[in-house]
Design an enzyme around this catalytic site. Structure first.
Site, mmCIF file in Angstrom:
data_model
loop_
_atom_site.group_PDB
_atom_site.id
_atom_site.type_symbol
_atom_site.label_atom_id
_atom_site.label_comp_id
_atom_site.label_asym_id
_atom_site.label_seq_id
_atom_site.Cartn_x
_atom_site.Cartn_y
_atom_site.Cartn_z
ATOM 1 N N GLU A 56 0.880 -1.178 0.000
ATOM 2 C CA GLU A 56 0.000 0.000 0.000
ATOM 3 C C GLU A 56 0.914 1.223 0.000
ATOM 4 O O GLU A 56 1.652 1.448 0.966
ATOM 5 C CB GLU A 56 -0.915 0.047 1.236
ATOM 6 C CG GLU A 56 -1.846 1.267 1.162
ATOM 7 C CD GLU A 56 -2.644 1.592 2.428
ATOM 8 O OE1 GLU A 56 -3.440 2.538 2.372
ATOM 9 O OE2 GLU A 56 -2.455 0.918 3.457
ATOM 10 N N ASP A 81 5.103 4.611 3.709
ATOM 11 C CA ASP A 81 4.876 6.053 3.816
ATOM 12 C C ASP A 81 6.138 6.662 4.426
ATOM 13 O O ASP A 81 6.910 5.982 5.101
ATOM 14 C CB ASP A 81 3.663 6.373 4.703
ATOM 15 C CG ASP A 81 3.060 7.740 4.397
ATOM 16 O OD1 ASP A 81 1.951 7.806 3.835
ATOM 17 O OD2 ASP A 81 3.699 8.756 4.720
ATOM 18 N N ASP A 130 -1.066 12.238 -2.688
ATOM 19 C CA ASP A 130 -1.117 13.690 -2.894
ATOM 20 C C ASP A 130 -1.310 13.943 -4.397
ATOM 21 O O ASP A 130 -0.602 13.353 -5.209
ATOM 22 C CB ASP A 130 0.177 14.336 -2.392
ATOM 23 C CG ASP A 130 0.346 14.138 -0.892
ATOM 24 O OD1 ASP A 130 -0.671 14.163 -0.178
ATOM 25 O OD2 ASP A 130 1.492 13.940 -0.433
ATOM 26 N N ASP A 166 -9.802 10.916 -4.579
ATOM 27 C CA ASP A 166 -10.904 11.877 -4.720
ATOM 28 C C ASP A 166 -10.544 12.915 -5.785
ATOM 29 O O ASP A 166 -11.392 13.691 -6.199
ATOM 30 C CB ASP A 166 -11.106 12.635 -3.404
ATOM 31 C CG ASP A 166 -9.865 13.444 -3.067
ATOM 32 O OD1 ASP A 166 -8.787 12.823 -2.915
ATOM 33 O OD2 ASP A 166 -9.952 14.679 -3.003
ATOM 34 N N THR A 206 -10.368 4.758 4.012
ATOM 35 C CA THR A 206 -9.151 5.285 4.643
ATOM 36 C C THR A 206 -9.499 6.552 5.415
ATOM 37 O O THR A 206 -10.585 7.123 5.268
ATOM 38 C CB THR A 206 -8.056 5.618 3.611
ATOM 39 O OG1 THR A 206 -8.403 6.833 2.953
ATOM 40 C CG2 THR A 206 -7.872 4.510 2.588
ATOM 41 N N TYR A 207 -8.536 7.010 6.177
ATOM 42 C CA TYR A 207 -8.694 8.237 6.978
ATOM 43 C C TYR A 207 -9.034 9.427 6.074
ATOM 44 O O TYR A 207 -9.988 10.163 6.333
ATOM 45 C CB TYR A 207 -7.371 8.471 7.724
ATOM 46 C CG TYR A 207 -7.334 9.734 8.540
ATOM 47 C CD1 TYR A 207 -8.000 9.803 9.759
ATOM 48 C CD2 TYR A 207 -6.612 10.846 8.104
ATOM 49 C CE1 TYR A 207 -7.957 10.957 10.521
ATOM 50 C CE2 TYR A 207 -6.561 12.004 8.865
ATOM 51 C CZ TYR A 207 -7.236 12.053 10.069
ATOM 52 O OH TYR A 207 -7.191 13.198 10.809
ATOM 53 N N TYR A 208 -8.301 9.572 4.979
ATOM 54 C CA TYR A 208 -8.573 10.690 4.064
ATOM 55 C C TYR A 208 -9.894 10.489 3.326
ATOM 56 O O TYR A 208 -10.627 11.428 3.074
ATOM 57 C CB TYR A 208 -7.419 10.872 3.057
ATOM 58 C CG TYR A 208 -6.367 11.802 3.589
ATOM 59 C CD1 TYR A 208 -5.414 11.342 4.512
ATOM 60 C CD2 TYR A 208 -6.325 13.139 3.220
ATOM 61 C CE1 TYR A 208 -4.457 12.190 5.029
ATOM 62 C CE2 TYR A 208 -5.367 14.001 3.736
ATOM 63 C CZ TYR A 208 -4.439 13.528 4.636
ATOM 64 O OH TYR A 208 -3.501 14.380 5.161
ATOM 65 N N GLU A 209 -10.173 9.237 2.986
ATOM 66 C CA GLU A 209 -11.411 8.952 2.253
ATOM 67 C C GLU A 209 -12.626 9.371 3.069
ATOM 68 O O GLU A 209 -13.577 9.955 2.541
ATOM 69 C CB GLU A 209 -11.465 7.449 1.936
ATOM 70 C CG GLU A 209 -12.638 7.041 1.075
ATOM 71 C CD GLU A 209 -12.480 5.606 0.584
ATOM 72 O OE1 GLU A 209 -11.535 4.914 1.016
ATOM 73 O OE2 GLU A 209 -13.305 5.189 -0.249
#
Ligand SMILES: C[S@@+](CC[C@H](N)C(=O)[O-])C[C@H]1O[C@@H](n2cnc3c(N)ncnc32)[C@H](O)[C@@H]1O
Length: 233
Positions: A56, A81, A130, A166, A206-209
């Site tokens: 991932e 990451d 990003d 997104d 996910t957290y951002y999703e």
């Protein structure tokens, strides 16, 4: 730097499921204070099985890594990451749950070839990277030709690459790159959560999703296969 962040960095150094590259100029992984020579040996030394290794990329808190590891014990997950305090969340969760099929590598994605051998990777998930909307920074997008070449160096032939984002600009750019590389996508979904039945793997949030969904943004998904002969260069 916040106290919380410093405490997490200190803890990360003793997590047996976290491998860190501290000096990009002299790439080397460290785990629990010891040098770890993992390239080409992830299955043998960490996972101790012959199951496929799935990455991932831009994993942040590692939502896909942890959830896929939980749902599919027959897959070996590695979240990548550069930010240690984010990786800490997924790594802590995996340790607390006793999930042995998930690890994390703190490094820049540009350095994948230093830590994974040719054909060591069976599949890649790129989750909410990003978007780098400025054209001058297109090379930094994780679906740019430069990054596809990095993935080719570590993936087995025909490896599946998944992108969830997104960012409509990044999504359209990714489709253009694939067309230029002669790669026909296997699946293109422009509104994942608008589907009558969301495929199981895409139900992981996910957290951002979650933040994008709260902001009423559409989530896009793309899947393609990477073959060495797709390279145009
Ligand atoms: C927008 S966040 C998404 C995090 C997570 N996937 C999610 O959906 O919650 C993008 C992540 O990519 C990481 N990142 C960006 N460029 C990177 C690079 N070149 N190498 C490693 N990580 C990178 C950042 O540290 C950040 O955690």
């Amino acid at each position: 730097m916040s106290k919380n962040k410093l405490a997490k960095f200190a803890e990360l150094e003793n997590f047996p499921n976290v491998f860190q590259n501290f000096t990009p100029l002299q790439p080397a992984l460290t785990c629990c204070g010891e040098k770890a020579e993992m390239k080409g040996r992830w299955k043998e030394l960490f996972f101790r099985n012959e199951n496929p290794v799935v990455l991932e990329l831009a994993c942040g808190k590692g939502d896909y890594s942890v959830n896929l590891a939980r749902q599919y014990p027959g897959r070996n997950l590695i979240g990548i990451d550069v930010k240690g305090n984010r990786i800490w969340t997924g790594a802590r969760q995996a340790l607390d749950e006793g999930l042995e099929n998930v690890a994390f590598v703190r490094t820049r994605i540009e350095q994948l070839g230093e830590f994974f051998a040719p054909q060591e990777i069976a599949e890649i998930w790129i989750t909410f990277p990003d978007p780098f909307p400025r054209k001058s920074r297109a090379m930094k997008r994780l679906t740019s030709p430069r990054f596809l070449d990095i993935y080719r160096k570590v993936c087995e032939p025909g490896a599946r690459i998944h992108l969830k984002t997104d960012a409509t600009g990044l999504f359209e750019y990714s489709l253009e790159v694939l067309a230029e590389e002669g790669i026909a996508p296997e699946e293109v979904i422009r509104d994942v959560h608008g589907m009558a039945r969301v495929p199981e793997e895409l139900q992981i949030l996910t957290y951002y999703e979650k933040m994008h969904l709260e902001a009423k943004k559409k989530i896009h998904y793309l899947r393609f296969r990477l073959f060495p002969e797709n390279s145009q260069r």
